[in-house]
Scaffold this motif. Structure first.
Motif, PDB file in Angstrom:
ATOM      1  N   SER A  31       0.563   4.427  -2.527  1.00  0.00           N
ATOM      2  CA  SER A  31       0.354   5.761  -1.970  1.00  0.00           C
ATOM      3  C   SER A  31       1.387   6.765  -2.443  1.00  0.00           C
ATOM      4  O   SER A  31       1.081   7.959  -2.574  1.00  0.00           O
ATOM      5  CB  SER A  31       0.387   5.693  -0.438  1.00  0.00           C
ATOM      6  OG  SER A  31      -0.611   4.821   0.048  1.00  0.00           O
ATOM      7  N   PHE A  47      -6.221   3.084  -6.476  1.00  0.00           N
ATOM      8  CA  PHE A  47      -6.593   3.385  -5.089  1.00  0.00           C
ATOM      9  C   PHE A  47      -7.948   2.778  -4.760  1.00  0.00           C
ATOM     10  O   PHE A  47      -8.134   2.169  -3.697  1.00  0.00           O
ATOM     11  CB  PHE A  47      -6.630   4.897  -4.871  1.00  0.00           C
ATOM     12  CG  PHE A  47      -5.324   5.488  -4.415  1.00  0.00           C
ATOM     13  CD1 PHE A  47      -5.077   5.730  -3.080  1.00  0.00           C
ATOM     14  CD2 PHE A  47      -4.341   5.804  -5.334  1.00  0.00           C
ATOM     15  CE1 PHE A  47      -3.872   6.273  -2.664  1.00  0.00           C
ATOM     16  CE2 PHE A  47      -3.134   6.358  -4.936  1.00  0.00           C
ATOM     17  CZ  PHE A  47      -2.895   6.596  -3.591  1.00  0.00           C
ATOM     18  N   LEU A  67      -3.888   4.753   2.735  1.00  0.00           N
ATOM     19  CA  LEU A  67      -4.404   4.944   1.379  1.00  0.00           C
ATOM     20  C   LEU A  67      -5.350   6.138   1.306  1.00  0.00           C
ATOM     21  O   LEU A  67      -5.293   6.927   0.352  1.00  0.00           O
ATOM     22  CB  LEU A  67      -5.113   3.676   0.912  1.00  0.00           C
ATOM     23  CG  LEU A  67      -4.195   2.497   0.563  1.00  0.00           C
ATOM     24  CD1 LEU A  67      -4.999   1.208   0.482  1.00  0.00           C
ATOM     25  CD2 LEU A  67      -3.471   2.748  -0.759  1.00  0.00           C
ATOM     26  N   CYS A 106       0.824  -1.215   0.000  1.00  0.00           N
ATOM     27  CA  CYS A 106       0.000   0.000   0.000  1.00  0.00           C
ATOM     28  C   CYS A 106       0.854   1.259   0.000  1.00  0.00           C
ATOM     29  O   CYS A 106       0.453   2.287  -0.554  1.00  0.00           O
ATOM     30  CB  CYS A 106      -0.958   0.002   1.190  1.00  0.00           C
ATOM     31  SG  CYS A 106      -0.194   0.351   2.797  1.00  0.00           S
TER      32      CYS A 106
END
Length: 514
Positions: free
Chosen positions: A241, A250, A332, A237
């Motif tokens: 990001s 996303f 996120l 993640c």
């Protein structure tokens, strides 16, 4: 080599020029006794410099100067000792252990021995050199977990010591299927920030597979997948990001993690305090997550890391997995706002607007020059918004536009869509179809360094305080500074940079637009 040597004198504490000398040493064909002093200078400044270790690895590999197609183990061993002494205890395996492992596998594996799990062909002798060089030449990045992983890779899929034919194999070591080994390799490259597959498409497939697993019935297989995909989405993640500007990716990640989180009950955790894994670097998580997807992978992972039944079971704990999912979702969602939402830079008014309403162009330039404070993007965005709203006096126009332009040109990793939208809108106000009779414009005399650009702008707005400028007197007339052709040239360059950001960071057109 000469330029790199000169750079070492200009920045005596900076390891970067010494990294360049390591690369140049191959080109100018330095002998080992010439290379060693370069290495000593590097590790004296940065004992765990990634690129420095990589250049040393390249120099000592068999293609260049390793003796008898082998790494100079004495050099590797001594280098490991030096690095180990500079870092805090417990962060590295013992140097002797690394050297012993290298020596052991060199002694036990011979050309013609068979690759475990790949019985179609014998071992390429160069393959072992590459493996052992990687272990010995990157000591500063091998925590004990890392050393364990290296040994595990040798056991599981790279080599099996002293086995020369299929009939010699008397004990079968748990092994991952080829597709899962490939997945570990692909994802490890991504989380290490050195991807060799397309990150956006690879991670999109991962999120899709995780979402698909949610629809399966509550079976042992689905529970294994829940564990594996939760760990993998958490491990990757941060890359989503920070590196990929794609709203759809996303959304896929958040949708899959929300689904997984809905299946996890933190209150069901019965693990004793401190039982949950805590040393979860991203590569370890990748290997753990992929291994958790299958029974064979779990067996291989448990053997590689010496985990007993209770220690392995912790990975399936719903409390542990819920913590991972929550942490990933928070990151996120925060990143989504940073990348695609509205960025508030109004606090810069207090820094750049004087009491009489005039702009402090020198202060703006000072802020841009302090790039280590991450000022470049915010100053560029603030300049773009002042430009778009017309809050710029005539005499401030070129200064504000140059602050905008420098913010783009000097943001080498690229700014996200939350910045790029307003920057592009400001650039779109410039007429590109113009001409003039001027043979040269002032900005063309400022070279590409931050310092030269800074000197040109601050001299323009505070010549008495900043008399030094790269712009010659014959090009300093305000008419030349305000020439539409100069604005057009600057705008074209900035638009090319914005397009480069799109290519580098990915995403669709709608991700970069309102």
């Amino acid at each position: 080599m000469r330029s790199a040597r000169e750079a070492t004198l200009l920045a005596p504490h900076d390891p970067s020029p010494w990294v360049v000398t390591g690369a140049a040493a191959r080109g100018v064909q330095y002998f080992p006794e010439q290379f060693r002093p370069l290495w000593e200078e590097l590790v004296a400044r940065a004992p765990h410099h990634y690129a420095g270790h990589w250049q040393a690895l390249q120099y000592w590999c068999a293609e260049w100067y390793a003796r008898e197609n082998r790494l100079d183990l004495d050099w590797a061993h001594q280098g490991c000792i030096r690095v180990h002494r500079r870092l805090r205890p417990g962060t590295l395996p013992l140097p002797a252990e690394l050297a012993e492992m290298a020596v052991y596998f060199r002694a036990e594996v011979r050309p013609g021995d068979w690759v475990l799990g790949e019985y179609e062909r014998p071992l390429n002798p160069n393959r072992l050199d590459i493996l052992m060089q990687s272990v010995a030449c990157f000591p500063a990045f091998w925590t004990q977990d890392g050393a364990d992983r290296a040994i595990g890779h040798v056991r599981r899929g790279t080599v099996r010591p002293a086995q020369s034919s299929v009939s010699d194999v008397t004990e079968v070591t748990p092994t991952l299927p080829a597709d899962l080994r490939e997945l570990i390799s692909d994802l490890s490259g991504i989380v290490s920030d050195y991807p060799y597959v397309d990150p956006e498409s690879t991670l999109a497939v991962l999120a899709y597979d995780a979402a698909e697993a949610l629809g399966r019935d509550a079976t042992p297989e689905s529970r294994r997948e829940r564990t594996g995909y939760t760990i993998l989405l958490h491990a990757t993640c941060w890359y989503v990001s920070a590196r990929i500007f794609s709203k759809s990716l996303f959304a896929s990640y958040i949708r899959a993690l929300d689904g997984l989180r809905a299946q996890l009950d933190r209150a069901s955790c019965t693990c004793p305090a401190g039982a949950h894994p805590t040393r979860l670097d991203s590569e370890y998580q990748v290997e753990a997550g992929v291994s958790m997807l299958t029974e064979a992978g779990r067996a291989a992972f448990a053997e590689d890391y010496g985990l007993d039944k209770e220690e392995s079971a912790v990975f399936d704990c719903e409390g542990f997995l819920a913590d991972l999912a929550d942490e990933a979702l928070v990151r996120l969602r925060e990143a989504h706002q940073e990348l695609f939402g509205g960025i508030d830079v109004s606090h810069l008014d207090a820094q750049f607007v004087r009491d009489d309403g005039r702009l402090d162009l020198v202060a703006m330039q000072e802020a841009i020059r302090r790039s280590w404070e991450d000022n470049t993007g915010p100053v560029a965005l603030w300049s773009a918004r002042r430009w778009l709203t017309g809050q710029v006096r005539d005499e401030e126009r070129i200064g504000v536009f140059l602050c905008l332009w420098m913010g783009i040109a000097q943001t080498y990793a690229g700014l996200p869509p939350s910045y790029a939208r307003d920057l592009a809108a400001a650039l779109a106000t410039i007429d590109l179809d113009v001409s003039c009779e001027h043979p040269q414009h002032p900005w063309s005399t400022a070279d590409s360094t931050v310092q030269s650009r800074y000197r040109a702008v601050v001299h323009l707005y505070a010549p008495e305080d900043h008399p030094d400028t790269p712009v010659p007197a014959e090009l300093s007339a305000r008419e030349l500074w305000e020439c539409p052709v100069q604005y057009a040239q600057l705008a074209r360059e900035a638009l090319e940079d914005l397009e480069g950001w799109r290519t580098m960071r990915g995403g669709d057109d709608e991700d970069w637009e309102d």
